[in-house]
Design a protein around this motif. Structure first.
Motif, short mmCIF file in Angstrom:
data_model
loop_
_atom_site.label_atom_id
_atom_site.label_comp_id
_atom_site.label_asym_id
_atom_site.label_seq_id
_atom_site.Cartn_x
_atom_site.Cartn_y
_atom_site.Cartn_z
N MET A 36 43.22 47.45 30.63
CA MET A 36 43.70 46.24 31.31
C MET A 36 42.73 45.85 32.43
N ALA A 37 42.21 46.85 33.13
CA ALA A 37 41.27 46.57 34.22
C ALA A 37 40.03 45.87 33.68
N GLU A 38 39.56 46.31 32.51
CA GLU A 38 38.37 45.67 31.91
C GLU A 38 38.68 44.22 31.51
N GLU A 39 39.84 44.01 30.91
CA GLU A 39 40.22 42.63 30.54
C GLU A 39 40.27 41.74 31.76
N THR A 40 40.89 42.27 32.81
CA THR A 40 40.98 41.52 34.06
C THR A 40 39.59 41.20 34.59
N ARG A 41 38.73 42.23 34.59
CA ARG A 41 37.37 42.09 35.14
C ARG A 41 36.61 40.99 34.41
N ARG A 42 36.66 41.03 33.09
CA ARG A 42 35.91 40.03 32.31
C ARG A 42 36.45 38.63 32.56
#
Lengths: 330, 326
Positions: A280-286
């Motif tokens: 989820m953190a990666e999705e948010t980051r992108r």
């Protein structure tokens, strides 16, 4: 040496000098002692009519752990550090909270690792209150403290070393989702032993010392005039970023959407060991970084090198931060 | 808010405060915090081996005519480069950052800014030194890279007094020869005549005491001059070396990082011999990139230190991350 010969210059210069020039470096003056002290770590800029002061808490410097990036080998991380022209075997993670003066409210966003940590870290961190003072900001004048999420480097500075409130006149605003998750005893009992249990124990220590006197806020709300909360979950369940806007100007306060940009803006698919839900953190980051690039928006990053203010450009593998040039006037 | 309602409490306090003239804790009722309106003092310290370097910012100047900064490129191309770097495209701001090097034996200032001889947006060197606890009288050596006004004017106040009264002043001999030559003055284009006059103002009273240096010499222990001619006839760069630490002080070899580091073939209006300046620029940038040697450069954004990476047909400046402790 008329042509510049790099190698020769380096090797030969020293020996050649004294003989050739005649002015040997003798000193008749008393030597001035080295200062050993860095300049105060604060920096100001305007967003519309608002005045933002970035006041660094210092940094944590530690040998690169095996699993700092949980989905990459240590060698790859070392190589990325070297490519960014920093020590390939050491990580430096700076912390930089900010103060927003809206003209009617004095608002602190996140609080650093605490004054108690100044001694513990031998001055490397826990500098926030010192730098606030150097910046002429009175902790008693702070009306509001906004907390982005409940990790220690963001909340420990809520307390003085004697566990009294570090901002005695401030209302403390916390993300409702974060509060619900971390104050839930069921979540605490289900938390894995080790770091997660420690996170729970630390935040309860801090908020219990404050008598749990906090105000919860929701996402997509203007929680202080000009400051809007944006849900950016993944790093923690209730992790929050902010848009600070005044007139036609704005800055995106990203909190921990990335840890150090040298690794995680450049490689948004890398997962820092502190992300609770890495996917989820990666999705948010992108999502956030694509927006920052598209909007050419200024970003203020808690773990960016001080003064932690940059724009982002898209690269083949991710993003690159372009620091805003230091402005000697504001 | 189920716990103590702070709003209610504050409302109550305010009401009481109005009645009593003070709040309950004896403090006057709180007004909005004033804007500070002032930037942090522009100094920053870092180590080069055992040496302690203090970068000090003198301020910035906005170019009067940004379209004439790059003389061999149409302005729209320059504007594109600025825009790509998230900089304003309708103005070019030039910062000035000098270095104070404490070698443990010598306290050495490299270049001097404007002093009180420049625009209102410059002249911060002395006040910032005061903020950093540095007494100008303790500086024992001043090394000058070249004789353009932004590097030498600060040696002498407008009133004529020396700003660094105890310092030995060291200048590149080629530079000295050029700017003190009456023939060169006679031949100089009109826009450089003023600089000759300023050289006279600054150096005439101390001409006999100025030490001239050659390239490739150690000027004080650990600081070596490097031939970087082109930007001016005697322009010098420096290597500061202590233990394993090394810093290449490129002076004005590359001016604006977004323009002349990215595209070293672009010519700066102030490069007096454009061809030689490009040559010196490429040598400096190449040396920094090949050896991964940190640089400091006078016109980089404060604190004006970092690395040079080869990128495409040019280079990129990578600022060093700010260190909160030494």
């Amino acid at each position: 040496m008329l042509e510049l010969s790099r190698r020769n210059m380096m090797l030969g210069a020293s020996a050649a000098t004294i003989a050739a020039t005649g002015y040997s470096p003798t000193s008749v003056h008393a030597a001035t002692p080295l200062s050993g002290q860095q300049a105060p770590g604060f920096y100001r800029y305007k967003v519309g009519t608002y005045e933002i002061t970035v006041a660094t808490d210092g940094a944590n410097r530690f040998p690169l752990p095996e699993n700092f990036v949980v989905n990459k080998k240590k060698e790859d991380v070392s190589a990325a550090l070297a490519a960014a022209y920093v020590d390939k075997d050491q990580l430096t993670v700076p912390y930089s909270p900010i103060v927003v003066n809206t003209g009617s409210k004095l608002v602190v966003i996140d609080t650093g690792t605490s004054e108690a940590n100044f001694e513990r870290s031998k001055g490397a961190a826990g500098q926030f209150q010192r730098n606030l003072k150097a910046a002429g900001i009175d902790r008693n004048a702070v009306d509001t403290v906004i907390i982005s999420h409940f990790h220690g480097d963001h909340i420990n500075g809520l307390l003085r070393p004697d566990n009294t409130p570090a901002f005695p006149n401030a209302e403390i605003l916390v993300p409702a989702v974060e509060w619900k998750f971390f104050m839930d005893d069921g979540e605490l009992s289900r938390a894995p032993a080790g770091r997660m249990k420690d996170v729970f124990a630390n935040l309860r220590r801090v908020f219990d010392a404050l008598g749990r006197k906090v105000t919860q806020y929701d996402w997509d709300k203007e929680i202080v005039p000009g400051i809007t909360s944006i849900g950016t979950p993944g790093h923690t369940p209730g992790h929050t970023s902010y848009v600070v806007a005044s007139g036609s100007s704005k800055v995106y306060v990203q909190s921990d959407v990335t840890n150090t940009p040298l690794l995680f803006a450049r490689n948004p698919g890398w997962h820092v060991m502190f992300d609770q839900d890495a996917k989820m953190a990666e999705e948010t980051r992108r999502k956030v970084y694509d927006m920052l690039v598209a909007e050419k928006m200024l970003v203020q990053g808690f773990h960016y090198p001080f003064p932690s203010l940059a724009h982002l450009e898209k690269t083949a593998d991710g993003y690159r931060e372009i620091p805003v040039p230091w402005n000697p006037v504001i | 808010m189920t716990e103590l309602s702070r709003r209610t409490l504050m409302t109550g306090v305010a009401a009481t405060a109005v009645a009593l003239g003070t709040s309950l804790d004896g403090q006057p009722a709180r007004a909005a915090a004033p804007m500070m309106g002032k930037q942090a003092p522009g100094f920053y310290r870092y180590k080069v081996g055992d040496f302690e370097v203090t970068a000090i910012n003198d301020g910035t100047v906005k170019a009067a005519n940004p379209a004439s900064i790059v003389v061999n490129k149409p302005f729209p191309e320059v504007q594109k480069a600025l825009g790509d770097a998230f900089l304003p495209t309708d103005e070019i701001r030039n910062p000035f950052t000098m270095l104070l090097v404490n070698t443990g034996k010598n306290l050495v200032l490299i270049d001097t800014g404007f002093g009180d001889n420049g625009a209102p947006t410059v002249g911060n060197l002395l006040p910032t030194m005061a903020a950093a606890g540095i007494d100008p009288k303790t500086i024992d050596t001043i090394i000058i890279s070249h004789f353009h006004g932004d590097h030498i004017s600060g040696l002498r106040a407008k009133a004529g007094t020396a700003n660094f009264p105890n310092a030995e002043i060291m200048v590149p001999s080629v530079e000295w020869k050029f700017w003190t030559d009456e023939g060169e003055l006679a031949r100089a284009p009109q826009n450089w005549k003023g600089n000759f006059a300023n050289v006279k103002r600054v150096f005439d009273p101390i001409a006999k005491d100025v030490k001239q240096f050659e390239y490739g010499k150690e000027l004080v222990s650990g600081i070596t001059s490097v031939d970087a001619r082109g930007h001016s006839p005697g322009h010098a760069a420096f290597v500061v070396a202590s233990g394993n630490g090394k810093l290449l002080v490129t002076s004005d070899s590359a001016n604006h990082p977004v323009l002349f580091v990215r595209t070293p073939e672009w010519n700066l209006w102030a490069d007096m011999d454009a061809g030689m300046a490009v040559g010196a620029r490429k040598r400096m940038l190449d040396m920094a990139a090949a050896d991964r040697m940190p640089i400091a450069a006078y016109h980089l954004p404060f604190p004006a230190t970092g690395y040079i990476a080869k990128e495409g047909s040019g280079y990129n400046f990578i600022p060093s991350p700010w260190q909160s402790t030494l």
